[in-house]
Design a protein around this motif. Structure first.
Motif, PDB file in Angstrom:
ATOM      1  N   ILE A   1       0.832  -1.202   0.000  1.00  0.00           N
ATOM      2  CA  ILE A   1       0.000   0.000   0.000  1.00  0.00           C
ATOM      3  C   ILE A   1       0.866   1.251   0.000  1.00  0.00           C
ATOM      4  O   ILE A   1       0.627   2.208  -0.745  1.00  0.00           O
ATOM      5  N   MET A   2       1.908   1.237   0.840  1.00  0.00           N
ATOM      6  CA  MET A   2       2.797   2.389   0.905  1.00  0.00           C
ATOM      7  C   MET A   2       3.561   2.579  -0.399  1.00  0.00           C
ATOM      8  O   MET A   2       3.832   3.714  -0.811  1.00  0.00           O
ATOM      9  N   MET A   3       3.887   1.467  -1.072  1.00  0.00           N
ATOM     10  CA  MET A   3       4.586   1.576  -2.348  1.00  0.00           C
ATOM     11  C   MET A   3       3.704   2.198  -3.418  1.00  0.00           C
ATOM     12  O   MET A   3       4.190   2.898  -4.306  1.00  0.00           O
ATOM     13  N   TYR A   4       2.375   1.967  -3.353  1.00  0.00           N
ATOM     14  CA  TYR A   4       1.472   2.620  -4.295  1.00  0.00           C
ATOM     15  C   TYR A   4       1.597   4.131  -4.181  1.00  0.00           C
ATOM     16  O   TYR A   4       1.637   4.851  -5.186  1.00  0.00           O
ATOM     17  N   VAL A   5       1.654   4.613  -2.946  1.00  0.00           N
ATOM     18  CA  VAL A   5       1.785   6.050  -2.715  1.00  0.00           C
ATOM     19  C   VAL A   5       3.118   6.554  -3.266  1.00  0.00           C
ATOM     20  O   VAL A   5       3.182   7.596  -3.927  1.00  0.00           O
ATOM     21  N   ILE A   6       4.185   5.827  -2.982  1.00  0.00           N
ATOM     22  CA  ILE A   6       5.520   6.243  -3.416  1.00  0.00           C
ATOM     23  C   ILE A   6       5.604   6.318  -4.935  1.00  0.00           C
ATOM     24  O   ILE A   6       6.069   7.316  -5.500  1.00  0.00           O
ATOM     25  N   TRP A   7       5.139   5.262  -5.622  1.00  0.00           N
ATOM     26  CA  TRP A   7       5.221   5.239  -7.088  1.00  0.00           C
ATOM     27  C   TRP A   7       4.317   6.285  -7.713  1.00  0.00           C
ATOM     28  O   TRP A   7       4.670   6.889  -8.732  1.00  0.00           O
TER      29      TRP A   7
END
Length: 232
Positions: A187-193
């Motif tokens: 989920i956090m990687m979705y935000v980062i990307w």
């Protein structure tokens, strides 16, 4: 379009996080999602300003557009940094809270913690913290005294599973802790990307606006049109 997608990403994080919030006590991990929704809303307004300024060939409007885009770009860089920071903290947070959540399970009263555990075990196809044997140490297991785990531990393909520990082949063998950590990190990687992708779009927007500004200052046709002259 970029603003809409950013808002969607932020909303997705909120909705998904709500399913796992009992395993994660630090609400500050939602800060990147809050920021990205705010950026998406601001970006929509900025896009309108940029379109109007470009159509009207307003030097002041385009300059304002570039400055605001630069501020948004800096904000998205902050989102990326915060995303990486909180992504690294996920495992420790889940490790500190998951035991308490499982000990609070009661199975009969549909409280939020019990629903969260049943949802996670069905959704992620897991059972217990590290494996199904972890249920033996919970208050719920000791109170029921039926040597079984919650039905949410049963494999989805089985219709006659009772959760009995005498039939471990009917239960999910993988523990939930590692899978919850993995899900929250995704989920956090979705935000980062998303922040990285739209930071690149912001750079492109600033570049295009700067090109228009340079043409506006160098091309004499602009000055003639403003003063009412003609250009051949």
């Amino acid at each position: 379009a970029a603003a809409g997608i950013l808002c969607y990403v932020g909303a997705y994080v909120f909705i998904t996080y709500d399913d796992y919030d009992h395993f994660f006590e630090d609400v500050y991990t939602l800060i990147p999602a809050v920021i990205i929704i705010a950026v998406g809303t601001l970006l929509f307004i900025i896009g309108l300003i940029g379109c109007c300024a470009t159509i009207r060939e307003s030097r002041c409007g385009l300059a304002t557009f570039v400055i605001i885009l630069l501020l948004v770009f800096i904000t998205e860089v902050v989102v990326v940094v915060l995303g990486y920071i909180y992504r690294a903290k996920v495992e420790d947070e889940v490790d500190n809270s998951i035991q308490k959540v499982y000990n609070g399970y009661n199975g009969t009263n549909p409280d939020a913690a019990s629903r969260a555990i049943d949802y996670v075990q069905r959704q992620l196809r897991c059972c217990g913290i590290h494996n199904y044997s972890d249920w033996v140490n919970t208050v719920w297991f000791k109170q029921t005294k039926n040597n079984s785990v919650p039905l949410s531990c049963c494999k989805a393909a089985l219709s006659n599973c009772t959760g009995s520990l005498t039939r471990p082949m009917d239960l999910y063998s993988e523990g939930c802790e590692a899978l919850v950590v993995k899900k929250l990190q995704e989920i956090m990687m979705y935000v980062i990307w998303a922040a990285l992708a739209f930071a690149a779009i912001q750079l492109l927007g600033m570049l295009c606006a700067c090109i228009v500004l340079c043409r506006r200052s160098r091309d004499p046709a602009y000055e003639l049109l403003i003063t009412g002259g003609t250009y051949a």
